[in-house]
Enzyme design. Structure first.
Site, short mmCIF file in Angstrom:
data_model
loop_
_atom_site.label_atom_id
_atom_site.label_comp_id
_atom_site.label_asym_id
_atom_site.label_seq_id
_atom_site.Cartn_x
_atom_site.Cartn_y
_atom_site.Cartn_z
N GLY A 38 0.84 -1.20 0.00
CA GLY A 38 0.00 0.00 0.00
C GLY A 38 0.87 1.24 0.00
O GLY A 38 2.09 1.17 0.19
N GLY A 41 2.09 5.68 4.33
CA GLY A 41 1.11 6.32 5.20
C GLY A 41 -0.26 5.65 5.19
O GLY A 41 -1.18 6.07 5.89
N SER A 112 5.96 -1.90 -1.88
CA SER A 112 5.94 -2.84 -3.02
C SER A 112 4.94 -2.38 -4.10
O SER A 112 3.91 -3.01 -4.29
CB SER A 112 5.67 -4.27 -2.55
OG SER A 112 4.69 -4.37 -1.55
P1 ADP Z 1 2.89 2.86 6.20
O1 ADP Z 1 3.61 1.79 6.95
O2 ADP Z 1 1.84 2.32 5.27
O3 ADP Z 1 3.79 3.86 5.55
P2 ADP Z 1 2.31 3.89 8.79
O4 ADP Z 1 1.68 2.75 9.51
O5 ADP Z 1 3.75 4.20 9.04
O6 ADP Z 1 2.04 3.70 7.24
O7 ADP Z 1 1.50 5.22 9.07
C1 ADP Z 1 0.09 5.28 9.00
C2 ADP Z 1 -0.37 6.46 9.86
O8 ADP Z 1 -1.78 6.60 9.72
C3 ADP Z 1 -0.08 6.25 11.33
O9 ADP Z 1 0.30 7.48 11.89
C4 ADP Z 1 -1.45 5.79 11.86
O10 ADP Z 1 -1.63 6.13 13.22
C5 ADP Z 1 -2.39 6.61 10.99
N1 ADP Z 1 -3.74 6.05 10.83
C6 ADP Z 1 -4.88 6.77 10.95
N2 ADP Z 1 -5.95 6.00 10.75
C7 ADP Z 1 -5.50 4.76 10.49
C8 ADP Z 1 -6.16 3.52 10.21
N3 ADP Z 1 -7.48 3.43 10.16
N4 ADP Z 1 -5.38 2.43 9.98
C9 ADP Z 1 -4.02 2.53 10.02
N5 ADP Z 1 -3.35 3.67 10.29
C10 ADP Z 1 -4.09 4.78 10.52
#
Ligand code: ADP
Length: 209
Positions: A38, A41, A112
């Site tokens: 994905g 963020g 990915s």
């Molecule tokens: P990625 O690993 O995909 O880059 P992260 O997990 O590092 O994303 O960051 C996602 C951000 O979005 C975090 O700060 C998380 O707290 C926030 N967030 C808000 N709502 C959600 C949700 N429903 N599910 C997952 N993360 C969420």
């Protein structure tokens, strides 16, 4: 190795006397790869980490391969060019395969972005051992969250080849699971994943099939 760094035909696979199935019995569950893809963020690390915790509490042998963390070590020599992203995915998939062979439930969280590379990763695993989880979230929402301030930098041109900005993200065509984080909370996402994973790693159920 020849001059191109390719192995010639004189390296022979050494067959282990301990099979994956033996190790699964020792761990008390089947071992599989759960591959999170994905946008940056979208919530891959957050959900995979919370899921890891829940599985660990339930005595599942589990290990999270987080793309960002791997880039501090085994993948530290890789950039974000399409070519290096491909190698990043290949290495992560190969490492995950070793963990799965060792009887462990592996969670891999990395953007990915390319379908072809994800299919190559899947092809390393036995049918049913690779579960693709698409952590779906709109670019707009990811940019609003911007947990690491990376979108802001990418918009200013301070980061190049950023997925969703100046490099594409190809949505998975046939993921086993889709989690829409614009609609589900982290806890809800983890609950959905937990029930699906338990079905897949349960030894009794799988030996009855
Ligand atoms: P990625 O690993 O995909 O880059 P992260 O997990 O590092 O994303 O960051 C996602 C951000 O979005 C975090 O700060 C998380 O707290 C926030 N967030 C808000 N709502 C959600 C949700 N429903 N599910 C997952 N993360 C969420």
């Amino acid at each position: 190795m020849n001059n191109n760094g390719e192995l010639e035909g004189n390296v022979v696979w050494h067959q282990s006397s301990i099979k994956k199935e033996d190790r699964e019995i020792q761990h008390g569950h089947k071992s599989i790869m759960i591959w999170f893809t994905g946008l940056s963020g979208s919530g891959k690390s957050t959900i995979a980490s919370a899921l890891q915790h829940k599985l660990f509490e339930k005595n599942i042998s589990v290990y999270l391969l987080d793309g960002d963390n791997l880039r501090h070590g085994i993948n530290k020599n890789l950039s974000f060019s399409a070519e290096d992203r491909k190698e990043n995915i290949r290495r992560t998939a190969e490492i995950g395969k070793l963990f799965v062979d060792a009887g462990i439930v592996v969670l891999a969280a990395l953007i990915s972005p390319f379908e072809k590379e994800r299919l190559n990763a899947r092809a390393l695993y036995k049918q049913g051992d690779f579960i693709e989880v698409y952590i779906k979230c709109s670019l707009l929402e990811c940019e609003n969250r911007d947990p690491k301030g990376l979108y802001k930098k990418a918009r200013k041109g301070e980061i190049k080849q950023f997925t969703g900005i100046d490099q594409p993200y190809e949505e998975p065509k046939n993921p086993e699971i889709v989690i829409d984080t614009t609609k589900l909370t982290v806890d809800e996402s983890v609950e959905i994943l937990l029930s699906t994973i338990f079905d897949k790693i349960c030894l009794e159920q799988n030996t009855k099939e």
